[in-house]
Design a protein around this motif. Structure first.
Motif, mmCIF file in Angstrom:
data_model
loop_
_atom_site.group_PDB
_atom_site.id
_atom_site.type_symbol
_atom_site.label_atom_id
_atom_site.label_comp_id
_atom_site.label_asym_id
_atom_site.label_seq_id
_atom_site.Cartn_x
_atom_site.Cartn_y
_atom_site.Cartn_z
ATOM 1 N N PRO A 1 9.015 4.192 1.443
ATOM 2 C CA PRO A 1 7.412 3.396 2.041
ATOM 3 C C PRO A 1 6.918 3.984 2.840
ATOM 4 C CG PRO A 1 8.336 2.573 0.235
ATOM 5 C CD PRO A 1 9.250 2.779 0.610
ATOM 6 N N TYR A 2 7.558 3.119 4.326
ATOM 7 C CA TYR A 2 7.055 3.236 5.273
ATOM 8 C C TYR A 2 7.307 5.203 5.827
ATOM 9 C CZ TYR A 2 11.811 3.563 7.129
ATOM 10 O OH TYR A 2 12.592 3.323 7.729
ATOM 11 N N GLU A 3 7.536 6.549 5.088
ATOM 12 C CA GLU A 3 7.793 7.463 5.972
ATOM 13 C C GLU A 3 6.439 8.034 4.858
ATOM 14 O OE1 GLU A 3 12.309 8.993 6.061
ATOM 15 O OE2 GLU A 3 11.698 7.958 4.343
ATOM 16 N N THR A 4 5.460 7.192 4.438
ATOM 17 C CA THR A 4 3.942 7.469 3.918
ATOM 18 C C THR A 4 3.154 7.947 4.724
ATOM 19 O OG1 THR A 4 3.451 6.536 2.297
ATOM 20 C CG2 THR A 4 5.203 8.076 1.766
ATOM 21 N N ALA B 1 1.262 -1.105 -0.124
ATOM 22 C CA ALA B 1 0.176 0.001 -0.275
ATOM 23 C C ALA B 1 0.905 1.572 -0.586
ATOM 24 C CB ALA B 1 -1.130 0.061 1.107
ATOM 25 N N ASN B 2 1.513 1.504 0.777
ATOM 26 C CA ASN B 2 3.351 2.477 0.484
ATOM 27 C C ASN B 2 3.243 2.572 -0.807
ATOM 28 O OD1 ASN B 2 1.969 2.825 3.566
ATOM 29 N ND2 ASN B 2 3.652 1.315 4.702
ATOM 30 N N THR B 3 3.638 1.859 -0.951
ATOM 31 C CA THR B 3 4.858 1.667 -2.112
ATOM 32 C C THR B 3 3.768 2.119 -3.491
ATOM 33 O OG1 THR B 3 6.278 0.262 -1.657
ATOM 34 C CG2 THR B 3 6.260 0.500 -3.913
ATOM 35 N N GLU B 4 2.872 1.507 -3.343
ATOM 36 C CA GLU B 4 1.968 1.994 -4.619
ATOM 37 C C GLU B 4 1.153 3.525 -4.037
ATOM 38 O OE1 GLU B 4 -1.563 -0.904 -4.092
ATOM 39 O OE2 GLU B 4 -0.441 -2.513 -5.641
ATOM 40 N N ARG B 5 1.219 3.773 -3.006
ATOM 41 C CA ARG B 5 0.587 5.902 -2.948
ATOM 42 C C ARG B 5 2.263 6.206 -3.270
ATOM 43 N NH1 ARG B 5 1.162 5.636 2.014
ATOM 44 N NH2 ARG B 5 -0.993 5.008 2.712
ATOM 45 N N ILE B 6 3.172 5.669 -3.584
ATOM 46 C CA ILE B 6 4.732 7.001 -4.334
ATOM 47 C C ILE B 6 4.467 6.408 -5.607
ATOM 48 C CG2 ILE B 6 7.072 6.773 -4.232
ATOM 49 C CD1 ILE B 6 6.784 5.527 -1.399
ATOM 50 N N GLY C 1 14.564 10.468 3.989
ATOM 51 C CA GLY C 1 14.945 9.888 4.377
ATOM 52 C C GLY C 1 14.585 10.768 6.113
ATOM 53 N N SER C 2 14.810 10.550 7.336
ATOM 54 C CA SER C 2 14.961 11.862 8.476
ATOM 55 C C SER C 2 14.951 13.073 7.805
ATOM 56 C CB SER C 2 14.725 10.958 9.338
ATOM 57 O OG SER C 2 16.285 10.603 9.896
ATOM 58 N N ARG D 1 5.547 11.899 9.177
ATOM 59 C CA ARG D 1 5.186 11.101 8.246
ATOM 60 C C ARG D 1 3.790 11.801 7.450
ATOM 61 N NH1 ARG D 1 5.363 4.401 10.328
ATOM 62 N NH2 ARG D 1 7.537 4.903 10.380
ATOM 63 N N LYS D 2 2.596 12.529 8.626
ATOM 64 C CA LYS D 2 1.652 12.999 7.732
ATOM 65 C C LYS D 2 1.985 14.238 6.515
ATOM 66 C CE LYS D 2 -1.543 12.366 10.873
ATOM 67 N NZ LYS D 2 -2.813 12.979 12.305
ATOM 68 N N ASN D 3 2.901 14.650 6.977
ATOM 69 C CA ASN D 3 3.267 16.109 6.013
ATOM 70 C C ASN D 3 4.540 14.950 4.485
ATOM 71 O OD1 ASN D 3 2.187 17.997 7.591
ATOM 72 N ND2 ASN D 3 3.487 18.108 8.247
ATOM 73 N N PHE D 4 4.622 14.418 4.658
ATOM 74 C CA PHE D 4 5.340 13.763 3.753
ATOM 75 C C PHE D 4 5.126 13.977 2.681
ATOM 76 C CE2 PHE D 4 8.795 10.857 1.396
ATOM 77 C CZ PHE D 4 9.552 10.911 2.216
ATOM 78 N N PRO D 5 3.992 12.751 1.867
ATOM 79 C CA PRO D 5 3.453 13.643 1.081
ATOM 80 C C PRO D 5 3.494 15.141 0.335
ATOM 81 C CG PRO D 5 1.692 11.490 1.646
ATOM 82 C CD PRO D 5 3.388 12.449 2.874
ATOM 83 N N ASP D 6 3.458 15.515 0.805
ATOM 84 C CA ASP D 6 2.930 17.079 0.677
ATOM 85 C C ASP D 6 3.904 17.312 0.453
ATOM 86 O OD1 ASP D 6 -0.172 17.313 1.260
ATOM 87 O OD2 ASP D 6 0.179 17.487 3.119
ATOM 88 N N LYS D 7 5.311 17.115 1.063
ATOM 89 C CA LYS D 7 6.740 17.613 0.576
ATOM 90 C C LYS D 7 7.096 17.211 -0.504
ATOM 91 C CE LYS D 7 7.630 18.522 4.995
ATOM 92 N NZ LYS D 7 9.567 18.209 6.616
#
Length: 283
Positions: free
Chosen positions: A226-229, A37-42, A196-197, A260-266
């Motif tokens: 992927p888990y960072e998303t 799921a996380n990789t598909e999000r990316i 990463g971090s 993590r919540k803001n990772f996709p927006d970044k």
């Protein structure tokens, strides 16, 4: 917004749950479906910007979720090896490393029908003490490696290694390109900066500033997992084990959820402002 730079975009495909359960809590388990799921999000995010990346993938993930590998490949992304089950090179003898690398490479090549050119070591664990891994990678047919952080960091790093893409020749006639991770100078020190971090925890403007500065001398290398998303709570069995460890370790593990919540927006900001390329294009 105008495109500013080109960056080399890479994703280390691993499951945060099963690696933490093994390495932190001593509990062996297979990767969970969260990695899919996380990789598909990316993948969805990259598709929205017609962006390409290199997905350095664990052989273990490929064994359990072969359709995920086929999907990554079908979207036009590069597939690379991230080891078989995320064992660091400083925790393996050369014989075990050879076996695990060969196994992962063969799995991924069977699934994609293409030769795998690139490799990234788990936890950037190729350094001066484990440089025996580089001729081994060349012997196994890898064209390039991207595992070296050319500075001193908390748990990894090879201070003094060149910042630029470097072709390394070996006595047996083989060679390999090393694509080192990007660093920035902070006073008199070089420090890691892209991915990463660092990407999760620091304001986005610092990441873009780093990209702009690094782009003046070479192509920035960005990495993520992927888990960072994934901001969702882990299963109860994870927290059952987490509650057994020391307070310091518990706080360290919980800190991995920060940002993590803001990772996709970044990520979207970065994709709007920068073109992307795969690792093999850099080498």
């Amino acid at each position: 917004m105008a495109i500013q730079n080109s960056i080399t975009l890479s994703v280390d495909v691993e499951d945060g749950i099963n690696i933490a359960m093994r390495d932190v809590f001593g509990k062996e388990m297979p990767p969970t479906e969260r990695v899919v799921a996380n990789t598909e999000r990316i993948l969805d995010l990259l598709e929205g910007y017609n962006a390409k990346a290199t997905f350095f993938t664990l052989g273990q993930v490929a064994e359990y979720y072969p359709d995920l590998i086929k999907k990554i490949h079908s979207k036009g992304h590069e597939i690379g090896v991230h080891g078989y089950d995320h064992h660091r090179f400083d925790k393996m003898a050369p014989e075990l490393a050879r076996s695990q690398l060969s196994r992962a490479k063969e799995l991924l090549e069977d699934l994609t029908g293409e030769e795998v050119a690139g490799h990234r070591a788990p936890a950037f664990s190729i350094n001066e003490q484990t440089k025996w891994a580089l001729p081994l990678l060349a012997e196994l047919g890898f064209r390039y490696d991207s595992s070296i952080m050319p500075c001193r960091a908390a748990h990894y790093g090879w201070p003094g290694f060149p910042d630029d893409v470097t072709e390394i020749h070996f006595s047996d006639g083989n060679s390999i390109y090393e694509i080192p991770m990007s660093t920035m100078r902070l006073g008199s020190r070089k420090v890691p900066c892209l991915g990463g971090s660092y990407f999760r925890l620091l304001p986005y403007r610092i990441s873009q500033y780093s990209i702009d500065k690094i782009s003046k001398r070479n192509t920035p290398v960005f990495y993520m997992h992927p888990y960072e998303t994934d901001p969702e709570r882990y299963p109860d069995y994870y927290f059952d084990e987490l509650n057994k460890v020391s307070t310091v370790l518990r706080l360290k593990m919980k800190s991995m959820w920060i940002g993590r919540k803001n990772f996709p927006d970044k990520m979207e900001k970065m994709l709007r402002q920068n073109e992307t390329m795969t690792m093999v294009e850099t080498s």
